[in-house]
Design an enzyme around this catalytic site. Structure first.
Site, PDB file in Angstrom:
ATOM      1  N   GLY A   1     126.121  39.539  58.821  1.00 50.37           N
ATOM      2  CA  GLY A   1     125.419  38.549  59.639  1.00 50.37           C
ATOM      3  C   GLY A   1     123.909  38.702  59.648  1.00 50.37           C
ATOM      4  O   GLY A   1     123.242  38.404  60.639  1.00 50.37           O
TER       5      GLY A   1
ATOM      6  N   CYS B   1     123.532  32.826  52.148  1.00 48.27           N
ATOM      7  CA  CYS B   1     124.318  33.778  52.932  1.00 48.27           C
ATOM      8  C   CYS B   1     125.462  33.060  53.633  1.00 48.27           C
ATOM      9  O   CYS B   1     125.235  32.116  54.386  1.00 48.27           O
ATOM     10  CB  CYS B   1     123.472  34.504  53.967  1.00 48.27           C
TER      11      CYS B   1
END
Lengths: 308, 265
Positions: free
Chosen positions: A75, A133
């Site tokens: 994350g 991402c």
């Protein structure tokens, strides 16, 4: 082997050899690896992604092993740009090689906000733009899934910095060449791929997902064949240099990516398994190039022979 | 932090799905400290890919020892290793227990295979703080899960046990045994076990000042700060930040962590 020329050019960025580290797999600054080898042997160090503001990252568990692979859901944990400049940036000059900053934002404006600050940073040689991402956006969405968004973000970064710009692409798209061309059109000096493949893991007895977000990103040797294929397709589709990423464990894997058209490579998950994986690849590469009679990396890049 | 090729000397069962392994690895044995861990590669191949983090159960005479439970493929392969087999090890890693303080009693609290770091600590306390009372509070599902109990009876000055089925010691939880030791702030505590045990200790410590270090055991991919996977929530004023347990831990003062936010994988 002394005669083998390892130098490669990624647009305006020159590397003494084609071996880089992949963002998010080399600690925060690379200092985590300093006890194991001299970072200056690398072509470049790519730092962990920076966002404008601090990110706590995802709650654990954050990693899960699969067959020959690793799922992660970190994350983009990072201290945010301001604290990063104070805490991490000063450590980077110790690397003794090219340092590539890696940036991401939750909005286009956040990418641009960071890009506008890059030229004031000492000791940074290029910027890799993480538009891929899977662990920050809902359902794994990211700019690299849309050619228009890719072009907007990359163009906006190119316009705001004098640094060479690398666009890091996602493999989780129908046609990666469309995205690659958009990044090239936007002025990227080079294109790096692949970021992780979307995947998941579940616990059937508990009927629960392993990860809180359910989705995660798969890396490691398990993805190498898919990464090789996508790198080959992109290398054929664009004229800017391509940086191959995906399951590289050693110098033989580096050779495979060079062969399909990558000008440089990034070693990622292998760093977790063997702290000297990237340095070992640099050490072993000249011998493998000599074995196939290549006088330089550049001679060997994209030399795949296909019978018509 | 050393990378070494260890040689397995002993690998024997110490209970249901649990093993004790002695590995000859002199450089690491000489520098390891109680509370540290090592990354042990369980296979030469790509599956499993990463190494397994194991508490260092002892380090003496050129050997590093591990007490481990078989929980998956990696530890399953480890359990099959034979004396003479070579095993790549990275370590010692992490922050050791901060045990070199004067204390009235050193109290170790272990749940099941969470006892792994404590032979090393108990032996260090016996050798370095002679005359100090060392207590082992040891809980397990049944007597069979009180791994290496005889070793603790030898190393600690006092062992109290608890089992879920009453087959040894107190019939109940190991944390039920804790209260008598909390009254005196000169008692130092050390704990390793499942997250619910940490939560119970955290609650019982309320209103008491005893230092209490816990050794956490999150999933780790690398063990040396590269992957950012092994985080635990560390108190930051009213907020918390995730910190890498391989670097800042695996031992933490329990009050520095938000134990209430820790998952129970």
């Amino acid at each position: 082997m002394a005669g083998v020329d390892l130098e490669v050019k990624l647009g305006r960025l020159t590397l003494k050899n084609p071996v880089m580290t992949a963002s998010g797999t080399f600690g925060g600054s690379g200092r985590e690896f300093a006890p194991y080898f001299d970072l200056s042997v690398l072509g470049a160090v790519v730092v962990k992604t920076i966002t404008p503001r601090p990110r706590k990252g995802n709650p654990p568990p954050r990693t899960h092993e699969t067959a020959a692979g690793l799922l992660n859901s970190i994350g983009l944990m990072n201290p945010g740009f301001e604290d990063w400049c104070d805490e991490v940036l000063p450590l980077l000059s110790e690397a003794g090689t090219n340092v590539v900053i890696n940036i991401a934002g939750e909005t286009h404006e956040e990418y641009f906000e960071l890009a506008a600050r890059l030229d004031e940073l000492p000791g940074i040689h290029a910027v890799e733009v993480n538009i891929s991402c899977p662990n920050v956006a809902e359902g794994g969405a990211c700019p690299a899934q849309d050619p228009k968004k890719t072009e907007m973000v990359i163009r906006g970064v190119v316009e705001r910095t004098r640094l060479p710009v690398i666009a890091k692409l996602s493999p989780n798209v129908a046609d990666v060449t469309v995205i690659a061309r958009a990044a090239e059109a936007a002025g990227a000096d080079a294109i790096s791929l692949v970021n992780t493949f979307l995947g998941t893991a579940v616990k059937w007895r508990e009927r629960r997902p392993v990860f809180r977000n359910v989705v995660a990103g798969l890396s490691g040797p398990a993805i190498k064949p898919m990464a090789l294929w996508l790198v080959r397709r992109v290398a054929d589709a664009v004229s800017v240099p391509v940086i191959g990423i995906g399951g590289i464990m050693n110098a033989e894997d580096v050779m495979e990516f060079l062969l399909v058209g990558a000008t440089a490579v990034q070693v990622g998950t292998a760093n977790f398994v063997n702290p000297t994986a990237a340095a070992d690849a640099v050490r072993d590469l000249p011998g493998l190039l000599a074995e196939v009679g290549a006088g330089s990396v550049v001679d060997y890049v994209g030399s795949l022979r296909i019978d018509q | 932090m050393l990378r070494n090729m260890g040689i397995v000397v002993v690998n024997r069962p110490i209970g249901p799905d649990a093993f004790w392994m002695d590995v000859e690895v002199p450089d690491m044995s000489a520098v390891a400290l109680p509370g540290q861990f090592a990354m042990v590669k369980c296979s030469d191949g790509l599956d499993p890919l990463t190494s397994r983090p194991l508490s260092i159960a002892d380090a003496v005479d050129g050997m590093v020892s591990f007490a481990y439970a078989v929980v998956g493929k990696g530890t399953g392969l480890l359990a099959e290793m034979q004396p003479g087999d070579r095993v790549p090890i990275l370590g010692p890693l992490g922050r050791p227990f901060d045990y070199k303080h004067a204390a009235k009693r050193h109290v170790m609290i272990a749940g099941g295979i969470g006892s792994a770091p404590f032979p090393f600590l108990a032996r260090a306390l016996r050798d370095e703080a002679p005359g100090t009372e060392t207590v082992m509070l040891y809980g397990g599902r049944t007597r069979d899960y009180l791994f290496a109990l005889e070793l603790f009876e030898e190393l600690a000055t006092k062992v109290e046990t608890a089992t879920d089925d009453g087959s040894h010691g107190h019939h109940g939880l190991v944390t039920d045994l804790l209260m008598p030791y909390l009254g005196d702030a000169a008692n130092r505590l050390y704990a390793c076990g499942p997250t619910p045990m940490f939560k119970s200790i955290d609650e019982k410590l309320e209103g008491h000042d005893n230092p209490c270090e816990i050794s956490v055991e999150p999933i780790m991919a690398c063990g040396f700060g590269a992957c950012y996977g092994c985080v635990v929530p560390k108190r930051d004023g009213d907020d918390y930040q995730f910190v890498k347990s391989c670097e800042q831990g695996p031992t933490f003062e329990i009050r520095d962590l938000r134990v209430d936010l820790m998952g129970s994988h």
